[in-house]
Design a protein around this motif. Structure first.
Motif, PDB file in Angstrom:
ATOM      1  N   GLN A 191       4.043   4.377   2.854  1.00 19.70           N
ATOM      2  CA  GLN A 191       2.604   4.587   2.900  1.00 19.70           C
ATOM      3  C   GLN A 191       2.303   6.078   2.809  1.00 19.70           C
ATOM      4  O   GLN A 191       3.195   6.916   2.974  1.00 19.70           O
ATOM      5  CB  GLN A 191       2.031   3.986   4.184  1.00 19.70           C
ATOM      6  N   ARG A 223       0.856  -1.196   0.000  1.00 14.61           N
ATOM      7  CA  ARG A 223       0.000   0.000   0.000  1.00 14.61           C
ATOM      8  C   ARG A 223       0.887   1.240   0.000  1.00 14.61           C
ATOM      9  O   ARG A 223       0.960   1.974   0.991  1.00 14.61           O
ATOM     10  CB  ARG A 223      -0.935  -0.042   1.211  1.00 14.61           C
ATOM     11  N   THR A 245      -1.003   9.408   2.477  1.00 17.60           N
ATOM     12  CA  THR A 245      -2.362   9.920   2.405  1.00 17.60           C
ATOM     13  C   THR A 245      -2.360  11.051   1.394  1.00 17.60           C
ATOM     14  O   THR A 245      -1.291  11.498   0.964  1.00 17.60           O
ATOM     15  CB  THR A 245      -2.875  10.403   3.773  1.00 17.60           C
ATOM     16  N   ASN A 252     -11.641  12.398   5.781  1.00 16.92           N
ATOM     17  CA  ASN A 252     -11.503  11.992   7.178  1.00 16.92           C
ATOM     18  C   ASN A 252     -11.976  13.092   8.121  1.00 16.92           C
ATOM     19  O   ASN A 252     -12.698  12.827   9.094  1.00 16.92           O
ATOM     20  CB  ASN A 252     -10.039  11.650   7.462  1.00 16.92           C
ATOM     21  N   LEU A 270      -3.985   5.926   3.730  1.00 18.76           N
ATOM     22  CA  LEU A 270      -4.297   6.040   5.150  1.00 18.76           C
ATOM     23  C   LEU A 270      -5.118   7.303   5.408  1.00 18.76           C
ATOM     24  O   LEU A 270      -4.941   8.321   4.747  1.00 18.76           O
ATOM     25  CB  LEU A 270      -3.004   6.093   5.972  1.00 18.76           C
ATOM     26  N   THR A 271      -6.032   7.213   6.379  1.00 19.66           N
ATOM     27  CA  THR A 271      -6.827   8.386   6.737  1.00 19.66           C
ATOM     28  C   THR A 271      -6.121   9.249   7.775  1.00 19.66           C
ATOM     29  O   THR A 271      -6.375  10.442   7.870  1.00 19.66           O
ATOM     30  CB  THR A 271      -8.197   7.958   7.281  1.00 19.66           C
ATOM     31  N   TYR A 272      -5.242   8.639   8.551  1.00 20.59           N
ATOM     32  CA  TYR A 272      -4.481   9.406   9.539  1.00 20.59           C
ATOM     33  C   TYR A 272      -3.003   9.071   9.372  1.00 20.59           C
ATOM     34  O   TYR A 272      -2.605   7.906   9.446  1.00 20.59           O
ATOM     35  CB  TYR A 272      -4.926   9.061  10.969  1.00 20.59           C
ATOM     36  N   VAL A 273      -2.189  10.083   9.130  1.00 23.60           N
ATOM     37  CA  VAL A 273      -0.759   9.890   8.902  1.00 23.60           C
ATOM     38  C   VAL A 273       0.005  10.863   9.794  1.00 23.60           C
ATOM     39  O   VAL A 273      -0.253  12.069   9.774  1.00 23.60           O
ATOM     40  CB  VAL A 273      -0.396  10.132   7.418  1.00 23.60           C
TER      41      VAL A 273
END
Length: 292
Positions: free
Chosen positions: A238, A142, A240, A248, A225-228
């Motif tokens: 990874q 991802r 966002t 988000n 990812l919604t929170y990084v």
């Protein structure tokens, strides 16, 4: 005389239908503009007070006043640059081959038809394709790279079609004049066709990239990812993006996060406007050079 009256009634009927249709279209246009203006007013009213330097440089937080968009901004930049680097040469090269080198037969028409159909496929389908091929089959995980390949597939049909249209717009007389001077096919393509078609190619490419910049659905499937709490440093990290981060925030229970999401929307709109303005400037610049 009777025929003249009937014909006059038909003309009046057609004019009436034409006026009604024009009025309906005008009403729909005004309605869309009013709704858009109200949405923009609401977003600007909520988001402008939250637009600060800290908002651009901070990481996301569970506290609205401490939340920032920096990882999403950097992630979007990573993906857009890699997507453009992957899709532009492949798309333009495919268009050149189909228009200048491929023979006119059923197989070529079949390829063109399928490319046109792919341009209308929902973006979520490309997300599932990217998940199956790039994330799992090719073991990219991802990552930014998997997302970039997925978005490249998404905008590739658009770039191919816009490049084909730009290449078709090149006057045949220019090609024939180039061949008359003894140039090869490749020299004609690179020295005559591409420079003339470049404004249309660049415009289509930048508009396609602008679409990719605003996409969220395929990136969610690929694994954004919604929170990084970090920034991606390599294409294998990874990530966002701005649309994911805005989505988000908009789903957060605290009301202040709606204002934070509005500020993120303003940033995204600014980037999209900048990209579209760049397309217009490049088109006008190269058109002027061609005329000169």
């Amino acid at each position: 005389m009777l025929m003249d009256n009937k014909e006059l009634q038909r003309i009046k009927s057609r004019k009436l239908k034409n006026s009604v249709f024009h009025g309906l279209i005008f009403f729909c246009t005004i309605f869309g503009v009013i709704v858009l203006a109200l949405l923009l007013y609401d977003i600007l009213k909520k988001g402008l007070p939250w637009l600060t330097i800290d908002f651009l440089t901070n990481f996301p937080s569970r506290f609205p006043k401490k939340s920032g968009i920096f990882p999403g901004l950097l992630g979007s930049l990573w993906i857009i640059l890699l997507t453009a680097a992957l899709a532009f040469p492949v798309g333009v090269g495919t268009a050149i081959y189909l228009e200048e080198y491929a023979k006119e037969n059923r197989f070529t028409e079949f390829i063109k038809l399928n490319i046109a159909n792919l341009a209308g496929v929902p973006s979520i389908i490309y997300g599932m394709l990217g998940l199956a091929v790039f994330v799992r089959a090719l073991s990219m995980g991802r990552s930014v790279l998997a997302a970039s390949f997925t978005m490249a597939l998404l905008i590739l049909p658009i770039i191919i079609i816009s490049s084909q249209e730009a290449i078709r717009s090149v006057p045949s007389a220019l090609k024939q004049a180039s061949f008359a001077l003894g140039t090869t096919k490749w020299q004609t393509v690179t020295g005559v066709i591409l420079p003339y078609a470049l404004p249309g190619i660049l415009t289509g490419t930048i508009l396609a990239i602008s679409r990719a910049l605003g996409e969220a659905a395929p990136l969610i499937v690929v694994g954004a990812l919604t929170y990084v709490s970090f920034i991606p440093k390599t294409p294998l990290d990874q990530f966002t993006t701005l649309p994911i981060q805005i989505f988000n925030w908009s789903s957060m229970p605290k009301r202040e996060f709606q204002n934070v999401a509005a500020a993120g929307i303003i940033i995204l709109l600014g980037i999209l406007l900048l990209a579209n303005s760049t397309a217009i400037i490049l088109r006008d610049k190269y058109q002027i050079k061609i005329k000169d």
